[in-house]
Write a protein that holds these residues in place. Structure first.
Motif, PDB file in Angstrom:
ATOM      1  N   TYR A 416      80.625  15.152 -17.045  1.00 37.15           N
ATOM      2  CA  TYR A 416      81.117  14.410 -15.893  1.00 37.15           C
ATOM      3  C   TYR A 416      81.008  12.927 -16.191  1.00 37.15           C
ATOM      4  O   TYR A 416      80.270  12.491 -17.084  1.00 37.15           O
ATOM      5  CB  TYR A 416      80.372  14.768 -14.604  1.00 37.15           C
ATOM      6  CG  TYR A 416      78.871  14.552 -14.620  1.00 37.15           C
ATOM      7  CD1 TYR A 416      78.313  13.302 -14.336  1.00 37.15           C
ATOM      8  CD2 TYR A 416      78.011  15.598 -14.899  1.00 37.15           C
ATOM      9  CE1 TYR A 416      76.941  13.115 -14.331  1.00 37.15           C
ATOM     10  CE2 TYR A 416      76.641  15.420 -14.899  1.00 37.15           C
ATOM     11  CZ  TYR A 416      76.101  14.174 -14.616  1.00 37.15           C
ATOM     12  OH  TYR A 416      74.748  13.990 -14.620  1.00 37.15           O
ATOM     13  N   SER A 417      81.772  12.150 -15.446  1.00 31.93           N
ATOM     14  CA  SER A 417      81.777  10.704 -15.625  1.00 31.93           C
ATOM     15  C   SER A 417      80.598  10.089 -14.895  1.00 31.93           C
ATOM     16  O   SER A 417      80.252  10.488 -13.774  1.00 31.93           O
ATOM     17  CB  SER A 417      83.084  10.103 -15.102  1.00 31.93           C
ATOM     18  OG  SER A 417      83.019   8.690 -15.098  1.00 31.93           O
ATOM     19  N   THR A 418      79.963   9.083 -15.524  1.00 33.31           N
ATOM     20  CA  THR A 418      78.894   8.325 -14.878  1.00 33.31           C
ATOM     21  C   THR A 418      79.365   6.898 -14.592  1.00 33.31           C
ATOM     22  O   THR A 418      78.564   5.957 -14.558  1.00 33.31           O
ATOM     23  CB  THR A 418      77.641   8.314 -15.762  1.00 33.31           C
ATOM     24  OG1 THR A 418      77.984   7.784 -17.059  1.00 33.31           O
ATOM     25  CG2 THR A 418      77.081   9.710 -15.935  1.00 33.31           C
ATOM     26  N   GLY A 420      80.397   5.745 -11.917  1.00 35.06           N
ATOM     27  CA  GLY A 420      80.044   5.293 -10.579  1.00 35.06           C
ATOM     28  C   GLY A 420      81.243   5.210  -9.656  1.00 35.06           C
ATOM     29  O   GLY A 420      82.327   5.717  -9.939  1.00 35.06           O
ATOM     30  N   LEU A 431      80.162  13.642  -7.101  1.00 36.19           N
ATOM     31  CA  LEU A 431      80.209  13.864  -8.550  1.00 36.19           C
ATOM     32  C   LEU A 431      81.327  14.855  -8.840  1.00 36.19           C
ATOM     33  O   LEU A 431      81.478  15.854  -8.115  1.00 36.19           O
ATOM     34  CB  LEU A 431      78.865  14.401  -9.065  1.00 36.19           C
ATOM     35  CG  LEU A 431      78.678  14.594 -10.568  1.00 36.19           C
ATOM     36  CD1 LEU A 431      77.217  14.303 -10.956  1.00 36.19           C
ATOM     37  CD2 LEU A 431      78.998  16.028 -10.957  1.00 36.19           C
ATOM     38  N   TRP A 521      72.408   8.370  -5.947  1.00 36.15           N
ATOM     39  CA  TRP A 521      72.239   8.763  -7.355  1.00 36.15           C
ATOM     40  C   TRP A 521      72.329  10.289  -7.427  1.00 36.15           C
ATOM     41  O   TRP A 521      71.584  10.984  -6.734  1.00 36.15           O
ATOM     42  CB  TRP A 521      70.895   8.310  -7.900  1.00 36.15           C
ATOM     43  CG  TRP A 521      70.664   6.832  -7.851  1.00 36.15           C
ATOM     44  CD1 TRP A 521      70.674   6.019  -6.755  1.00 36.15           C
ATOM     45  CD2 TRP A 521      70.369   5.993  -8.969  1.00 36.15           C
ATOM     46  NE1 TRP A 521      70.429   4.731  -7.105  1.00 36.15           N
ATOM     47  CE2 TRP A 521      70.230   4.666  -8.468  1.00 36.15           C
ATOM     48  CE3 TRP A 521      70.219   6.216 -10.324  1.00 36.15           C
ATOM     49  CZ2 TRP A 521      69.937   3.595  -9.293  1.00 36.15           C
ATOM     50  CZ3 TRP A 521      69.926   5.146 -11.151  1.00 36.15           C
ATOM     51  CH2 TRP A 521      69.801   3.838 -10.637  1.00 36.15           C
ATOM     52  N   ALA A 523      72.770  13.679 -10.298  1.00 27.47           N
ATOM     53  CA  ALA A 523      72.797  14.120 -11.702  1.00 27.47           C
ATOM     54  C   ALA A 523      72.659  15.631 -11.759  1.00 27.47           C
ATOM     55  O   ALA A 523      72.039  16.250 -10.877  1.00 27.47           O
ATOM     56  CB  ALA A 523      71.676  13.475 -12.510  1.00 27.47           C
ATOM     57  N   CYS A 570      76.907  16.996 -21.422  1.00 24.96           N
ATOM     58  CA  CYS A 570      76.109  15.879 -20.903  1.00 24.96           C
ATOM     59  C   CYS A 570      74.649  15.985 -21.320  1.00 24.96           C
ATOM     60  O   CYS A 570      73.947  14.963 -21.384  1.00 24.96           O
ATOM     61  CB  CYS A 570      76.238  15.804 -19.378  1.00 24.96           C
ATOM     62  SG  CYS A 570      75.612  17.242 -18.479  1.00 24.96           S
ATOM     63  N   SER A 582      72.668  10.001 -14.467  1.00 29.69           N
ATOM     64  CA  SER A 582      73.101   9.987 -13.069  1.00 29.69           C
ATOM     65  C   SER A 582      74.425   9.262 -12.894  1.00 29.69           C
ATOM     66  O   SER A 582      74.743   8.326 -13.634  1.00 29.69           O
ATOM     67  CB  SER A 582      72.044   9.306 -12.190  1.00 29.69           C
ATOM     68  OG  SER A 582      70.837  10.039 -12.181  1.00 29.69           O
ATOM     69  N   ASN A 583      75.172   9.730 -11.913  1.00 31.77           N
ATOM     70  CA  ASN A 583      76.332   9.009 -11.429  1.00 31.77           C
ATOM     71  C   ASN A 583      75.870   8.204 -10.210  1.00 31.77           C
ATOM     72  O   ASN A 583      75.360   8.771  -9.240  1.00 31.77           O
ATOM     73  CB  ASN A 583      77.450   9.979 -11.041  1.00 31.77           C
ATOM     74  CG  ASN A 583      78.736   9.263 -10.701  1.00 31.77           C
ATOM     75  OD1 ASN A 583      79.087   8.288 -11.348  1.00 31.77           O
ATOM     76  ND2 ASN A 583      79.427   9.738  -9.677  1.00 31.77           N
ATOM     77  N   LEU A 585      76.537   5.710  -7.097  1.00 29.78           N
ATOM     78  CA  LEU A 585      77.569   5.289  -6.155  1.00 29.78           C
ATOM     79  C   LEU A 585      76.976   4.254  -5.211  1.00 29.78           C
ATOM     80  O   LEU A 585      75.812   4.384  -4.788  1.00 29.78           O
ATOM     81  CB  LEU A 585      78.098   6.477  -5.365  1.00 29.78           C
ATOM     82  CG  LEU A 585      78.595   7.672  -6.209  1.00 29.78           C
ATOM     83  CD1 LEU A 585      78.763   8.907  -5.335  1.00 29.78           C
ATOM     84  CD2 LEU A 585      79.909   7.324  -6.883  1.00 29.78           C
TER      85      LEU A 585
END
Length: 935
Positions: A416-418, A420, A431, A521, A523, A570, A582-583, A585
């Protein structure tokens, strides 16, 4: 391997048959021509006849005959390596404690490709048998004085096989000398004369030339040149070079613990660093062991692993021994591997992993492949000594096992993309997770856990959404970890990712109190240790639970579930056993949403009212207007010929209409150009006057079924059933029947299986469900319904009334129909290939687990008629035609049974009711069907 010993074999024959003197004549017959003159033509002929009687090949006979007759020995035409005599050392003394050269020979590669010579066999010459002990060792010396390896013991024929392991390039010649290390004390052998003859060389190619090669003769002497230097020109070994040492350790490039798919080839299992001290050393053998606590040779193709020096394979170890709870195999290196003095080289161990399946070498996932080097032998290139690896007690190298690689039929990769993003009050995507299945097989998800931290806001209602909606239930623990458990009953598709495919999931949540200072946050959590493959509940404390679908479609109770430890994606970025990154936001102040306008939608027709219907075949214009809408189109229930974008307003002509038709227009409201809310519908009905003599519709065109049972059958629900011949194999198939169910229990419509458990095809019903199962050959169409089936809920209770039920299996998915209408599409593969019992049964279940009919409450209870089975998948329109045809037949039967006809006359429109039996004409039946609403 080819060993050259032509003349010793000839000499043995001669000695055995015609005596020592004649043997000497034969032996010297290969010398220059002057020696052959002592043999008469009769003697030469006798020797040739003798060779022929013992089956000597023609090349040998020609060479011997040429040599004895004064000719030249012709090398074998197929030879790649030629052996010849070199310049021999001078005859002299062999003092005790010295190195003495005896016999020089030359090897020439006459072929057009490189070849390897692995050893040479020599024989000590001399009168006394005891003179073998005059040598501390015998070795082959290179032209520069190097030692290719020494041997200290002779066999009963005074022969020694000396290691060489040298490579000759095409056209290359190299010179070597058989040398001896004389014993430190030669007093028991003084004045004896000894020498060496080269008898044969061992290589993978053909060998030509003249053998034996005999060198100089040396007289054994007790002169102690090594202490008093009474003679010059001798090299002493009394203070021999110190033999080096060999050690091994795991190399830094050894893979960390991870996972691999069964069927993968060239998998790196471990890298090992070999270090030599005091001298350079040539590795001869390496032993490899695997820990048998979770692995065996069957994990590998041919039960072996390979050793690699860079990109070159240098050996193969077949795992056959089993000492001290591990499997062990020794590889004899096929290429030269030299460990430099006080330096290191790295060897890599690789393997080809066997496949997993019902009839495959492996039947389950989860084996962990961990290995060590538990033995090695090298030869010191200066000392000539054999050196055993000094790296721990053999078979007890537990500290040097690799971390291990665990084998699964397939495995998932989570990414997945982090990068943000921002969040605001209301529903947010926290996420976006992508799950990819390895190309070797499908994977199934059971549980995903996410860590979360919310600052300056509150998070509620977390949900994981897949392509088909919410995947299951989500709970939040005291540490704010969000655990999602997949629910196959409500969403049977999104738990599966097909081989080589990906699926995308969104973790959603509702936020409140969001400000510009808020942050979220999220993850994907990791598992910190590996677990044994087991049921989902047995590893329920794991953060991630998934199945490699090793044999069949896995249920929570299947022993085919594991966790995330060792997965890539990941986890490769965050580290083994560490949560993915973590992503993050950040909060933003939401922009007020303008109030949605009040939408309007109106559609009208310019003719065809109920009071004034249009004639059959006429057309009308439809006109519509809308406001506050974003897009309009025909409703999904309307005929496909009306599909398309209708615009927000306009006029369309219907074209000829044969019957009364309702047109429903559907539009979505629009806010700022975005479609919002539920669709709005507006309908208009165009009435068409009936024709005076409606025609009875023709029967639908359908393929011929492989089984048809039209008769009405009464089943009592406890003992009655009927059996028919096998319908044969079909990947796709269709089954249809008209049934009246008595009661509410599960009733089997049909079954087709044999004695193989888990390979069944059957269809059943109860008052509120249709049950289907087709899991032959590993297909996944099963579930938790009646008899392990997939349950399809019906829109209403069907008990006590006549209904058509139909099942269309298209191979990759199934469609279930009730009364000609699609009830559900099931996205699981099914098959009816194989596993037949030579009978096809209506009304009872054949149990593959017991190999017999099952006794129980699943007998069919009610009536069944018009059963048909096709070895193909019918279309939805064909199912509708099939239902319509059955409904017309049923209506016709009711009319005949009750003898009631409704006839509208063409003259007076008077309605007659006839209460006695009569013959109904086609036109009369058409009118009945039309006015009764059945046509």
């Amino acid at each position: 391997m080819t060993s050259v010993a032509t003349l010793p074999a000839v000499r043995a024959i001669a000695i055995g048959l015609i005596g020592l003197a004649f043997s000497c004549s034969l032996l010297f017959a290969v010398a220059p021509k002057a020696h052959a003159a002592s043999l008469s033509p009769a003697q030469v002929s006798a020797i040739v006849s003798l060779l022929q009687s013992f089956g000597a090949d023609q090349t040998t006979i020609n060479n011997v005959q040429a040599a004895l007759g004064g000719g030249v020995v012709v090398p074998a035409q197929s030879s790649s390596v030629t052996v010849s005599a070199g310049t021999q050392p001078a005859n002299g003394l062999a003092p005790q404690g010295t190195y003495i050269p005896f016999t020089t020979f030359v090897l020439t590669n006459t072929g057009n490709a490189p070849t390897t010579v692995t050893s040479v066999t020599v024989q000590r010459t001399g009168v006394k048998s005891s003179d073998d002990a005059a040598f501390a060792a015998v070795y082959v010396a290179t032209a520069s004085g190097g030692d290719l390896g020494n041997v200290s013991s002779f066999d009963a024929n005074h022969e020694i096989t000396l290691p060489m392991y040298i490579t000759l390039q095409a056209g290359e010649s190299k010179t070597y000398t058989v040398s001896g290390m004389m014993a430190a004390n030669l007093s028991a052998y003084a004045s004896d004369v000894v020498g060496f003859s080269v008898l044969s060389v061992t290589t993978n190619e053909q060998v030509g030339g003249t053998l034996p090669v005999t060198g100089s003769s040396q007289t054994l002497s007790t002169v102690n040149v090594c202490s008093n230097q009474t003679l010059s020109g001798y090299q002493c070994w009394l203070t021999p070079p110190t033999a080096g040492t060999l050690s091994v350790a795991l190399d830094a490039n050894t893979p960390a613990y991870g996972v691999v798919a069964a069927g993968s080839t060239g998998v790196t299992l471990g890298s090992f660093r070999f270090t030599a001290t005091s001298e350079s050393e040539t590795l001869r053998t390496v032993s490899v062991a695997i820990d048998d606590s979770d692995a065996s040779p069957s994990d590998f193709v041919t039960g072996s692993v390979t050793l690699w020096n860079g990109s070159t394979q240098v050996g193969t170890a077949v795992l056959v021994n089993h000492p001290a709870q591990r499997w062990d195999g020794t590889a004899t290196l096929t290429s030269s591997v030299v460990v430099p003095q006080n330096g290191s080289i790295t060897l890599t161990v690789k393997g080809n992993i066997n496949v997993i399946g019902k009839t495959a070498p492996l039947s389950a996932s989860g084996d962990a492949l961990s290995l060590a080097i538990d033995g090695a032998m090298a030869v010191g290139n200066s000392s000539g000594s054999s050196i055993q690896g000094s790296f721990g007690q053999q078979y007890a190298l537990t500290t040097q096992f690799t971390p291990g690689i665990r084998v699964y039929k397939s495995f998932p990769t989570f990414t997945y993309s982090t990068a943000g993003g921002t969040v605001m009050n209301g529903s947010n995507t926290l996420l976006t997770l992508t799950v990819a299945a390895d190309s070797h097989g499908d994977v199934q998800l059971n549980k995903l856990t996410f860590s979360s931290s919310v600052v300056g806001a509150t998070l509620t209602n977390p949900t994981l959404v897949g392509p088909n909606g919410s995947v299951g239930t989500a709970t939040v623990d005291s540490r704010n970890n969000i655990s999602v458990t997949f629910n196959n009953a409500n969403n049977p598709t999104d738990a599966y990712v097909s081989a080589g495919q990906t699926k995308t999931y969104q973790l959603m949540g509702t936020l409140a109190g969001v400000t510009a200072n808020s942050s979220v946050w999220v993850a994907l959590k990791a598992d910190t240790a590996a677990v044994a493959v087991g049921t989902a509940s047995s590893i329920g404390t794991s953060n991630i639970i998934w199945s490699p679908e090793s044999i069949n479609f896995s249920t929570p109770t299947s022993a085919d579930w594991t966790n995330s430890y060792g997965l890539g994606g990941c986890y490769s970025q965050s580290g083994l056993g560490q949560d993915c990154f973590s992503n993050v936001l950040t909060g933003t102040t939401p922009t007020p949403t303008p109030p949605a306008p009040t939408p309007t939608l109106i559609i009208t027709a310019d003719a065809g009212t109920a009071a004034n219907p249009i004639p059959s075949g006429s057309s009308v214009n439809l006109t519509w207007t809308s406001s506050g809408m974003g897009a309009c189109g025909i409703a999904p229930s309307e005929p496909t010929q009306w599909a398309g974008n209708w615009g927000l307003s306009g006029t369309k002509n219907t074209g000829p209409l044969a019957q009364t038709t309702t047109f429903t227009l559907q539009c979505n409201a629009s806010v700022n150009g975005v479609l919002v809310g539920s669709p709005y519908n507006s309908s208009v009905t165009v009435y068409v006057a009936p024709t005076s003599t409606p025609a009875v519709p023709t029967s639908p065109t359908l393929p011929t079924p492989v089984l048809t049972v039209m008769a009405t059958q009464q089943f009592n629900g406890s003992s009655s059933y009927t059996a028919y011949p096998s319908v044969g194999d079909s990947q796709a198939f269709t089954a249809s029947a008209w049934v009246t169910l008595s009661g509410t229990a599960c009733s089997v419509v049909f079954s087709d299986a044999d004695s193989a458990a888990g390979n069944d095809v059957f269809m059943g019903i109860d008052a509120t469900h249709i049950y289907i199962r087709a899991d032959k050959g590993g297909s996944r169409l099963t579930g938790s319904g009646c008899l392990g089936s997939y349950a399809v809920a019906l829109p209403s209770n069907i008990s006590g009334s006549l209904h058509q039920v139909a099942w269309v299996n298209a191979g990759s998915n199934s469609a279930v129909y009730l009364d000609g209408t699609l009830v559900a599409t099931v996205p699981l593969s099914g098959s009816n290939v194989g596993y037949h019992n030579n009978t096809f049964t209506l009304g009872r279940f054949w149990d593959g687990a017991t190999g017999s009919y099952r006794n129980g409450a699943d007998y069919f209870n009610g009536t069944m008629q018009g059963f048909k089975y096709w070895n193909s998948a019918l279309s939805s329109s064909q199912i509708q035609q099939l239902y319509t045809a059955g409904a017309l037949a049923e209506a016709n039967a009711h009319v005949a049974n009750f003898a009631v006809a409704f006839v509208q006359t063409m003259v007076s429109d008077t309605l007659f009711v006839l209460a006695s039996p009569f013959t109904m004409t086609t036109n009369m039946l058409s009118s009945v069907l039309y006015w009764s609403g059945l046509y």
